[in-house]
Motif scaffolding. Structure first.
Motif, PDB file in Angstrom:
ATOM      1  N   ASP A 186     -30.314  13.253  -2.058  1.00 18.84           N
ATOM      2  CA  ASP A 186     -31.494  12.629  -1.269  1.00 18.84           C
ATOM      3  C   ASP A 186     -32.339  11.731  -2.539  1.00 18.84           C
ATOM      4  O   ASP A 186     -32.888  11.984  -2.226  1.00 18.84           O
ATOM      5  CB  ASP A 186     -32.455  13.260  -1.144  1.00 18.84           C
ATOM      6  N   THR A 208     -35.298   9.458   0.014  1.00 17.94           N
ATOM      7  CA  THR A 208     -36.110   9.946  -0.027  1.00 17.94           C
ATOM      8  C   THR A 208     -36.528  10.114  -1.139  1.00 17.94           C
ATOM      9  O   THR A 208     -38.414   9.825  -1.335  1.00 17.94           O
ATOM     10  CB  THR A 208     -35.929  11.674   0.336  1.00 17.94           C
ATOM     11  N   ARG A 225     -38.889   7.286  -1.999  1.00 14.41           N
ATOM     12  CA  ARG A 225     -40.017   6.579  -1.456  1.00 14.41           C
ATOM     13  C   ARG A 225     -41.234   8.102  -2.053  1.00 14.41           C
ATOM     14  O   ARG A 225     -42.438   7.524  -1.631  1.00 14.41           O
ATOM     15  CB  ARG A 225     -39.865   6.358  -0.306  1.00 14.41           C
ATOM     16  N   ARG A 267     -44.640  17.083  -0.774  1.00 12.91           N
ATOM     17  CA  ARG A 267     -43.825  16.042  -0.829  1.00 12.91           C
ATOM     18  C   ARG A 267     -42.782  16.405  -1.585  1.00 12.91           C
ATOM     19  O   ARG A 267     -41.230  15.911  -0.187  1.00 12.91           O
ATOM     20  CB  ARG A 267     -44.230  15.076  -0.249  1.00 12.91           C
ATOM     21  N   ALA A 289     -39.013  17.943   0.743  1.00 14.05           N
ATOM     22  CA  ALA A 289     -37.980  17.126   0.388  1.00 14.05           C
ATOM     23  C   ALA A 289     -37.404  18.092  -0.064  1.00 14.05           C
ATOM     24  O   ALA A 289     -35.815  18.216   0.577  1.00 14.05           O
ATOM     25  CB  ALA A 289     -38.290  15.858   0.117  1.00 14.05           C
ATOM     26  N   SER A 308     -31.086  15.573   4.962  1.00 12.94           N
ATOM     27  CA  SER A 308     -32.140  14.379   3.976  1.00 12.94           C
ATOM     28  C   SER A 308     -33.451  14.544   5.235  1.00 12.94           C
ATOM     29  O   SER A 308     -32.880  14.447   6.289  1.00 12.94           O
ATOM     30  CB  SER A 308     -32.176  13.608   4.379  1.00 12.94           C
ATOM     31  N   THR A 336     -35.541  12.388   5.544  1.00 18.84           N
ATOM     32  CA  THR A 336     -35.461  11.359   6.034  1.00 18.84           C
ATOM     33  C   THR A 336     -35.010  10.955   7.546  1.00 18.84           C
ATOM     34  O   THR A 336     -34.649  10.650   7.663  1.00 18.84           O
ATOM     35  CB  THR A 336     -35.232  10.171   4.260  1.00 18.84           C
ATOM     36  N   GLN A 359     -35.980  12.814   9.722  1.00 19.19           N
ATOM     37  CA  GLN A 359     -37.420  12.143  10.159  1.00 19.19           C
ATOM     38  C   GLN A 359     -37.213  10.226  11.676  1.00 19.19           C
ATOM     39  O   GLN A 359     -37.784  10.498  12.076  1.00 19.19           O
ATOM     40  CB  GLN A 359     -38.353  11.814   9.672  1.00 19.19           C
TER      41      GLN A 359
END
Length: 320
Positions: free
Chosen positions: A155, A158, A161, A169, A173, A183, A185, A188
């Protein structure tokens, strides 16, 4: 209550009492529950745990006997309570309140929980506990840098970032990818899902900063008088993983430092108070920027503000 509330309004109404730590939220919620025949639903990420009562300022047994309370002290310290998990539990409690004819009063200072309930969240499925435990064990075993590199292989968006030092986090993830094959991300980008319909009446308790800081300091002194150190000592003896969220509760890292000889008592108390004040400031910033409040009380909640809050809630229940 003067006037006749719309029955449909009563079925949909949810009062939210939000604000920083030590602002008087619990007292406000209890007063509302006794006045309007309500149930107080906890929205504090540390008050959900069984193991900490004093140092998280959970309502006393006497207060909880005055009106129904829910989602207090119902999870063991080893579990992780995500915003989505809490929102699912809160939605279930709101449904129970409605069936019993009680007004749901959500009370707490965890902004992400409150936003998850009011606005919904991306529909990421609940992660199985065995996957959570495995990811955290792997993080401890290989370290953040190697774990970040492993996440980047599956991933990269993700991973790019997320800070390497952001253990929580990074694990989240990885867990989402392992459990769903997608993912976090990507998840989301999905439209938010609201777990319950409702007409929300958010009240933000927002005292002046210096007044709030005095309240934070005074309350921590009381916590020490009422056994906070013994409570942390018992928690410390459970052998929880160092990244367990409960170990990050306000005052816990500092009092563990005292227990392990890294601080003396005065240093631990001073550091705990500073951490609490810093956290209260961050909470206030978040709520002012993120919570669409219907009402803001610019002072510590007290008996002198009770009639004003009651009048505004009564008006909401009558008119929506």
């Amino acid at each position: 209550m003067t006037g006749t509330p719309d029955p449909e309004m009563l079925r949909q109404a949810v009062v939210v009492v939000a604000g920083p730590t030590a602002s008087g939220k619990s007292a406000c919620a209890l007063d509302l529950a006794t006045e309007f025949d309500g149930c107080v639903i906890n929205a504090d990420s540390m008050q959900v745990y069984q193991d900490l009562h004093v140092i998280t300022a959970r309502p006393s047994a006497a207060d909880m006997a005055k009106a129904p309370h829910s989602l207090y002290g119902m999870l063991p310290g080893r579990e992780v309570c995500s915003a989505m998990r809490w929102a699912e539990m809160a939605a279930a409690e709101i449904a129970v309140c409605r069936m019993a004819g009680l007004l749901p009063i959500v009370c707490g200072g965890t902004g992400l929980y409150i936003r998850a309930l009011m606005e919904g969240m991306s529909p990421i499925p609940e992660i199985p506990e065995e996957i959570r435990q495995r990811s955290r064990s792997e993080m401890e075993e290989i370290g953040n840098a190697a774990f970040h590199a492993r996440l980047a292989e599956v991933d990269p968006v993700t991973a790019d970032r997320l800070n390497i030092g952001d253990t929580q986090r990074l694990c989240r993830a990885w867990e989402v990818w392992e459990a769903t094959g997608r993912s976090i991300t990507d998840w989301q980008t999905e439209p938010n899902v609201r777990l319950i319909d409702g007409t929300f009446f958010p009240i933000l308790i927002a005292p002046p900063r210096e007044e709030l800081y005095v309240s934070c300091d005074r309350r921590f002194d009381l916590m020490m008088d009422y056994g906070a150190l013994d409570e942390v000592r018992a928690l410390d003896g459970q052998g929880l993983p160092e990244d367990a969220p409960i170990l990050k509760a306000l005052g816990v890292p500092e009092l563990r430092g005292l227990l392990h000889g890294r601080m003396d008592r005065a240093e631990a108390i001073r550091a705990s108070k500073q951490a609490t004040r810093n956290f209260a400031k961050r909470q206030m910033t978040w709520f002012r920027g993120q919570l669409r409040s219907r009402e803001i009380l610019p002072a510590q909640y007290s008996e002198s503000s009770r009639s004003e809050i009651f009048a505004k809630v009564r008006h909401f229940l009558l008119t929506g």
